[in-house]
Design an enzyme around this catalytic site. Structure first.
Site, PDB file in Angstrom:
ATOM      1  N   PRO A  29       0.832  -1.209   0.000  1.00 45.33           N
ATOM      2  CG  PRO A  29       0.073  -0.977   2.190  1.00 45.33           C
ATOM      3  CD  PRO A  29       0.766  -1.940   1.278  1.00 45.33           C
ATOM      4  CD  GLN A  84      -2.017  -0.202   5.378  1.00 44.91           C
ATOM      5  OE1 GLN A  84      -1.784   0.965   5.125  1.00 44.91           O
ATOM      6  NE2 GLN A  84      -1.081  -1.155   5.342  1.00 44.91           N
ATOM      7  CB  CYS A 114       1.369   5.370   8.159  1.00 48.20           C
ATOM      8  SG  CYS A 114       1.365   6.972   7.303  1.00 48.20           S
ATOM      9  CG  ASN A 215       7.454  -2.713   2.328  1.00 47.70           C
ATOM     10  OD1 ASN A 215       7.274  -1.760   3.071  1.00 47.70           O
ATOM     11  ND2 ASN A 215       7.297  -2.612   1.026  1.00 47.70           N
ATOM     12  N   GLY A 216      10.532  -2.697   1.471  1.00 45.11           N
ATOM     13  CA  GLY A 216      11.413  -1.537   1.542  1.00 45.11           C
ATOM     14  C   GLY A 216      12.601  -1.626   0.612  1.00 45.11           C
ATOM     15  CG  ASP A 217      15.550   0.910   0.306  1.00 39.78           C
ATOM     16  OD1 ASP A 217      14.766   1.849   0.054  1.00 39.78           O
ATOM     17  OD2 ASP A 217      16.551   1.034   1.043  1.00 39.78           O
TER      18      ASP A 217
END
Length: 355
Positions: A29, A84, A114, A215-217
């Site tokens: 998301p 979400q 978030c 998750n991330g990069d």
């Protein structure tokens, strides 16, 4: 990375509760981006497993606000999908979860990641991670309220001194959570600095059996495979990387089958640009001219849009103007000089007079 590297990871379908997800590469998301049109156009390219909506304020969802209804809008082809929700009030999360289940949604994701101040200030988002007991109470009550699988997306912790993700993951599993997505940064980092793969791995090691989604990069197929190999996570959720390269899921699917990863032609790139805007217009009509602008800074480099035409696409005001610009993009495709997407360019801090 060679194609053989992907064979070292399990590429079979993955189960999240009673849901079988066909691919282990998910669309994460992203506030302001992962709306229905984007999810649909990405799915049409192939390879995508689970997609999750933009985050939705639980109280607004139950109140049926116009914005919340647009965020959870879906269709038959937009599956599998999770919604979400976020709130700092447990009762609101429970009401929203029930509301979604009653309307046939098959997966609920609670946002605990978030970093935005306006969300954290109300006790939602990453702020929930600061209170382990409160977070567990929220998760338990939502899980007990519905029969569909409940998941959480969170960060490693509030800051480097409070890395609560492993402890929370361990407790959440006991509460009945079916999967957890871990963004490998703290709330304090926002989207700056590097993702901590070791932090994701520690979260993987903290649970007994539920899937941990990294998750991330992740901007390339190689990044996704490396994350799985280095952390042991069961799946990877890709956010900004999917905007930078909409074909990333198709490429990962090709690699899993031992095929040469698909590279879109000039026509593929132009058709994608038009298709995304067309799908957006189906839901938002003329307002799409405003909503679509934010994608252009991400798309320009990947879709071969010359800089001056990218600038015009960030300011266009009508469907007719969009079509006119895209015709010029098709004629001048590949003239672009810049090799870095505009959205990734860093600008100086402070007043523009001092740049």
């Amino acid at each position: 990375m060679s194609l053989a590297a992907s064979s070292e990871t399990d590429e079979s379908p993955i189960d999240i509760g009673n849901r079988r997800i066909p691919s282990r590469y998910f669309l994460a998301p992203l506030a302001g981006y992962t709306h229905l049109a984007f999810r649909r156009v990405i799915r049409e390219l192939g390879g995508l497993g689970l997609a999750t909506t933009d985050l939705v304020l639980a109280s607004q969802l139950v109140a049926k606000s116009r914005k919340s209804q647009q965020l959870v809008a879906t269709c038959e082809s937009d599956q599998p999908l999770s919604v979400q929700i976020f709130s700092g009030i447990t009762a609101e999360l429970v009401k929203a979860a029930k509301w979604l289940e009653d309307r046939g949604y098959q997966g609920i994701d609670i946002n605990m990641g978030c970093p935005m101040a306006k969300i954290n200030s109300s006790g939602g988002g990453a702020r929930l991670m600061c209170d382990v007991d409160g977070a567990c109470t929220a998760v338990s009550q939502v899980v007990e309220a519905v029969s569909v699988p409940v998941t959480v997306k969170m960060r490693l912790g509030w800051d480097r001194d409070h890395l609560t993700a492993p402890a929370l993951a361990r407790e959440f599993e006991q509460c009945g959570l079916k999967a957890i997505t871990i963004h490998g940064r703290t709330r304090q980092q926002g989207f700056h600095g590097s993702v901590d793969l070791d932090g994701i791995r520690k979260t993987v090691e903290a649970v007994q059996s539920i899937p941990i989604v990294g998750n991330g990069d992740v901007r390339t197929p190689e990044d996704a495979i490396a994350m799985r190999q280095q952390t042991g996570c069961a799946a990877v959720a890709i956010g900004r990387g999917a905007i930078l390269d909409p074909w990333i899921f198709r490429k990962l699917a090709d690699q899993a089958r031992g095929l040469e990863p698909f590279e879109p032609s000039r026509n593929d790139q132009i058709e994608f640009l038009k298709r995304h805007f067309t799908l957006m217009c189906e839901q938002h009509e003329d307002y799409s001219c405003i909503l679509f602008r934010k994608f252009v800074g991400w798309y320009g480099q990947r879709l071969g849009i010359p800089e001056d035409l990218e600038d015009r696409l960030r300011r266009f005001e009508s469907i007719e103007e969009f079509n006119e610009i895209v015709e010029q993009v098709a004629e001048r495709h590949g003239e672009r000089v810049a090799t870095v997407p505009t959205a990734l360019l860093k600008v100086p801090n402070g007043p523009v007079e001092r740049w």
